[in-house]
Design an enzyme around this catalytic site. Structure first.
Site, short mmCIF file in Angstrom:
data_model
loop_
_atom_site.label_atom_id
_atom_site.label_comp_id
_atom_site.label_asym_id
_atom_site.label_seq_id
_atom_site.Cartn_x
_atom_site.Cartn_y
_atom_site.Cartn_z
N PRO A 2 0.84 -1.21 0.00
CA PRO A 2 0.00 0.00 0.00
C PRO A 2 0.87 1.25 0.00
CG PRO A 2 -0.85 -1.59 1.57
CD PRO A 2 0.47 -2.12 1.09
N GLU A 3 0.49 2.23 -0.84
CA GLU A 3 1.25 3.45 -0.95
C GLU A 3 0.49 4.58 -0.26
OE1 GLU A 3 2.55 4.10 -4.96
OE2 GLU A 3 3.19 2.03 -5.23
N HIS A 90 -4.81 -15.63 9.92
CA HIS A 90 -4.01 -14.44 9.66
C HIS A 90 -4.56 -13.20 10.37
CE1 HIS A 90 -1.76 -16.83 6.88
NE2 HIS A 90 -2.79 -17.01 6.08
N ARG A 109 1.17 -12.20 5.09
CA ARG A 109 2.62 -12.29 4.90
C ARG A 109 3.41 -11.82 6.12
NH1 ARG A 109 3.58 -10.14 -1.32
NH2 ARG A 109 1.85 -11.25 -2.27
#
Length: 273
Positions: A2-3, A90, A109
């Protein structure tokens, strides 16, 4: 990853549910994400009121009334769901507020991170000490960039991705801004005129604002806190358009993809200077 627009969108989504509310219960379902959780993580969060939520670079900052700031980085695949049940392995961090609002941090992740930092020392913390200027900061002007990079011979794209110069810019939005300005990603930064810096900065802000309005770009794992997907990827002019016709009206070329410093770069050879 994500930016800036995605993180800004997440902050916007969290504010109505979390800002000015008291954290009542915190549950961690493992000992770490990218790094171990800080000591007494649960205890220092519980009973704290969230005073303000803001973004710094690609970090989410929750400023608390106990003089601490809860720092969250989503990493490659992190996301925060609101008012949803814990549903899979998760879901690593869960917290609720006194208003009975429920938050779930999910990160398959585990490249994300969470930390607690003394608010008054935030700028000296290892995560923030070397960060550059935010694109929306009034200090970042064409004149500043023209002077600061007057002797910098690095490729323009590498300079824009350097978080010690400008924070929050990622691969997608740099490709888009350079395409809009008709600048080659391989152009040496010190060769730009003041006029070109002015146009490039204008296009950087334009691209970022449009992406924020669209809710970010949905690539792989990203979605907003309410589960909705971002839609800016449908407005890409360069990124991901390898082999397709360049959308500049006066250009007959096509978008090329090359690997630059380990990242995919998309640009038009014909109209980039």
């Amino acid at each position: 990853m994500p930016e800036l627009p995605e993180i800004e969108t997440v902050c916007h989504g969290l504010r109505p549910f979390l800002e000015n509310n008291i954290i009542q219960n915190v549950q961690t379902n493992r000992d770490n994400l990218r790094y171990p959780f800080p000591p007494l993580f649960k205890e220092r969060l519980e009973t704290a009121r969230v005073l303000k939520i803001e973004r710094r670079a690609k970090y989410i900052l929750l400023h608390l009334d106990n003089e601490l700031t809860w720092v969250i980085h989503l990493g490659m695949s992190g996301r925060i769901r609101i008012n949803e049940e814990v549903s899979n392995k998760h879901d690593h961090v869960v917290w609720t507020t006194q208003q009975d609002c429920h938050f779930v941090y999910n990160d398959p992740r585990r490249f994300g991170l969470m930390d607690l930092v003394v608010t008054s020392k935030l700028n000296q913390h290892r995560l923030f000490a070397d960060l550059g200027i935010d694109p929306f900061d009034a200090v970042l002007t064409p004149e500043f960039l023209h002077k600061a990079l007057a002797t910098n011979k690095r490729p323009l794209k590498s300079v824009l991705l350097d978080q010690t110069i400008i924070v929050g810019l990622g691969n997608i939005y740099v490709c888009e801004a350079l395409w809009l300005t008709n600048l080659s990603p391989f152009r040496e930064a010190n060769t730009l005129s003041l006029k070109q810096w002015d146009k490039l900065l204008e296009n950087i802000l334009c691209v970022l604002k449009k992406a924020i309005t669209a809710g970010g770009s949905t690539l792989k794992d990203y979605s907003q806190p309410n589960g909705e997907l971002g839609y800016f990827q449908h407005q890409f002019n360069a990124y991901g358009r390898e082999g397709k016709q360049c959308l500049n009206d006066s250009c007959k070329g096509s978008i090329t993809r090359v690997v630059q410093a380990g990242r995919s770069t998309f640009y038009c050879i014909d109209c980039s200077k």
